[in-house]
Motif scaffolding. Sequence first.
Motif, short mmCIF file in Angstrom:
data_model
loop_
_atom_site.label_atom_id
_atom_site.label_comp_id
_atom_site.label_asym_id
_atom_site.label_seq_id
_atom_site.Cartn_x
_atom_site.Cartn_y
_atom_site.Cartn_z
N ALA A 166 40.09 103.05 -17.14
CA ALA A 166 40.28 104.11 -16.14
C ALA A 166 41.17 103.57 -15.08
O ALA A 166 41.81 104.36 -14.19
N TYR A 167 41.36 102.21 -14.63
CA TYR A 167 42.38 101.73 -13.92
C TYR A 167 43.86 102.21 -14.48
O TYR A 167 44.59 102.16 -13.50
N THR A 168 44.04 102.08 -15.56
CA THR A 168 45.28 102.83 -16.22
C THR A 168 45.75 104.22 -16.17
O THR A 168 46.68 104.60 -16.36
N ILE A 169 44.70 105.13 -15.76
CA ILE A 169 44.63 106.53 -15.34
C ILE A 169 44.71 106.86 -14.08
O ILE A 169 45.48 107.53 -13.51
N ALA A 170 43.72 106.07 -13.28
CA ALA A 170 43.37 106.53 -11.91
C ALA A 170 44.63 106.37 -10.92
O ALA A 170 45.04 105.28 -11.24
N GLY A 171 44.65 107.19 -10.16
CA GLY A 171 45.84 107.03 -9.25
C GLY A 171 47.22 107.18 -9.79
O GLY A 171 48.19 106.94 -9.25
N GLY A 172 47.37 108.02 -10.80
CA GLY A 172 48.44 108.23 -11.50
C GLY A 172 48.50 107.60 -12.72
O GLY A 172 48.42 106.38 -12.79
N ALA A 173 48.43 108.16 -13.97
CA ALA A 173 48.56 107.36 -15.23
C ALA A 173 49.82 106.65 -15.35
O ALA A 173 50.79 106.82 -14.91
N ASN A 174 49.57 105.47 -16.05
CA ASN A 174 50.66 104.58 -15.79
C ASN A 174 51.85 105.04 -16.80
O ASN A 174 53.25 104.72 -16.26
N GLU A 175 51.96 105.93 -17.48
CA GLU A 175 53.16 106.43 -18.31
C GLU A 175 53.70 107.27 -17.14
O GLU A 175 55.11 107.09 -17.28
N VAL A 176 53.16 108.19 -16.49
CA VAL A 176 53.63 108.93 -15.39
C VAL A 176 54.30 108.04 -14.27
O VAL A 176 55.54 108.21 -13.86
N LEU A 177 53.68 106.97 -13.88
CA LEU A 177 54.37 105.96 -12.76
C LEU A 177 55.35 105.20 -13.21
O LEU A 177 56.27 104.96 -12.78
N ARG A 178 55.48 104.89 -14.87
CA ARG A 178 56.68 104.24 -15.18
C ARG A 178 57.87 105.05 -15.20
O ARG A 178 58.89 104.74 -14.77
N THR A 179 57.90 106.40 -15.50
CA THR A 179 58.61 107.30 -15.26
C THR A 179 59.24 107.50 -13.87
O THR A 179 60.42 107.52 -13.60
N THR A 180 58.14 107.67 -13.14
CA THR A 180 58.63 107.64 -11.52
C THR A 180 59.60 106.66 -11.09
O THR A 180 60.64 106.49 -10.53
N VAL A 181 58.94 105.09 -11.56
CA VAL A 181 59.62 103.84 -11.18
C VAL A 181 61.22 104.30 -11.63
O VAL A 181 62.08 103.93 -11.06
N ALA A 182 61.07 104.46 -12.99
CA ALA A 182 62.48 104.42 -13.71
C ALA A 182 63.59 105.40 -12.99
O ALA A 182 64.65 105.01 -12.64
N GLU A 183 62.95 106.43 -12.71
CA GLU A 183 63.89 107.72 -11.99
C GLU A 183 64.03 107.34 -10.59
O GLU A 183 65.27 107.66 -10.18
N ARG A 184 63.26 106.99 -9.81
CA ARG A 184 63.34 106.82 -8.38
C ARG A 184 63.76 105.69 -7.72
O ARG A 184 64.42 105.57 -6.64
N SER A 185 63.39 104.52 -8.61
CA SER A 185 63.82 103.30 -8.25
C SER A 185 64.87 102.60 -9.03
O SER A 185 65.93 101.93 -8.50
N LEU A 186 64.99 102.69 -10.21
CA LEU A 186 66.01 102.26 -11.05
C LEU A 186 67.11 103.14 -11.41
O LEU A 186 68.49 102.85 -11.82
N GLY A 187 67.15 104.34 -11.02
CA GLY A 187 68.15 105.35 -11.16
C GLY A 187 68.40 105.84 -12.64
O GLY A 187 69.71 106.24 -12.80
N LEU A 188 67.62 105.84 -13.41
CA LEU A 188 67.48 105.97 -14.93
C LEU A 188 67.81 107.61 -14.90
O LEU A 188 67.28 108.44 -14.06
N PRO A 189 68.15 107.96 -15.93
CA PRO A 189 68.45 109.62 -16.20
C PRO A 189 66.95 110.08 -16.10
O PRO A 189 65.99 109.70 -16.63
N ARG A 190 66.69 111.54 -15.48
CA ARG A 190 65.55 111.93 -15.58
C ARG A 190 64.97 112.42 -16.76
O ARG A 190 65.77 112.81 -17.64
N GLU A 191 63.74 112.35 -16.86
CA GLU A 191 63.03 112.86 -18.37
C GLU A 191 63.25 114.41 -18.46
O GLU A 191 63.21 114.92 -17.35
N PRO A 192 63.61 114.66 -19.58
CA PRO A 192 63.87 116.09 -19.72
C PRO A 192 62.43 116.80 -19.40
O PRO A 192 61.47 116.70 -19.94
N ARG A 193 62.64 118.09 -18.49
CA ARG A 193 61.52 118.92 -18.09
C ARG A 193 61.63 120.11 -18.90
O ARG A 193 62.54 120.76 -19.14
N PRO A 194 60.36 120.51 -19.46
CA PRO A 194 60.25 121.77 -19.91
C PRO A 194 60.73 122.94 -19.02
O PRO A 194 60.32 122.94 -17.93
#
Length: 396
Positions: free
Chosen positions: A368-396
Amino acid sequence: MRLDTSAELQEFREEVRSFIRAHAPARKTRTGVRSPEPALLPELRRWTARLYAAGYLGRSWPVDHGGLDDPRPEPGFVVAEELARARSWGQIGAGALAAGALLAHGTEEQKRHFLPRLRSGADLWCQLFSEPEAGSDLASLRTRARLEGDHYVVDGQKVWTTNAQYADVGYLLARTDPDAPKTRGITAFALDMRSAGVEIRPLREITGDADFNEVFLDGVRVPADRVIGTVNAGWRVAGASLAHERGSVAAHSSELLDDLAGLLALARREDADGRTPLDEPALRARLGRLATRVRVADLMSRAVQSRMAAGTEGPTDAAAVKVLFSETNLDAVTLGVELQGLDGLLVRGDEDAVDDGYWQDALLYARAYTIAGGANEVLRTTVAERSLGLPREPRP
């Protein structure tokens, strides 16, 4: 920088420890954000009142609302750490979030009504944010609120609501403008949880408990003066809440360090032949790697606390700490069960369960800790895009 190096903070830490020893309710026997047993609620309400009265909660509140008007986050980190280290209860429910919203955006009438009741433990709040199709992507929420006269009529469903079965007030986000962009048509409300049309259904979990609930809202009428902030600005109101929830960054570090000490104790247990798990080189290496991750998680937590204290934290600092904590915690409690051998099959309530089944219960909860407060998969994408400046994940 470590935050407990100053003499002033160390003195404050000792004061908090003494207060917890003298006044805390029954020690928590289970990990995670759990709902208490109903019989414990009156004592926990009194404990909340004690914490506020002593200045250990609500320090940053304005003086005329009972606070110390102390914007420094360091004392709050110390309180969160010591409560976690003592396995004591903090304020249950979403009171800290609600206070952040009310102090930043509430009317004076709302502050005068809700804040004293929150401080005294008279009102227990729950957080009505997540929905079946709007969890990590909260802006996709579909619960609707339409204005009829001097009331809003709310229809929808919330889920994963901790303590909803006990809550007096719900901190609700609902969509008031379905045609506006996702984050711009949402409004925040203070919802009386005893209102007609509110139905709470417990969700039985793998742990055997029902800490979470579904909340169904069917034609629920909310007075217009219970809008927090302005209509359609609920996304900004919710953001103001987060500044009052920083203590979790500190508390998680204490939990990991405590579990590491418990793992070492398990690894030193002798079997019938006088051998211990530490005699195995592979286990020593695994435990060493885990201990390193625990220390790194602690240092990262301290570094983020330091940046928060200096006002220089990045937009994803807390997210990075949460990802590292939750995954290290999952590996730690998994090892805790494995170190018990066949006894790892026993669970809480079994007479011979090691540590009263703590590790088994913690393992069942850890995902539950890996999901609550934002799933880790989503948070990794957030860190990548907002802090590391990596290309945005394609949005549908």
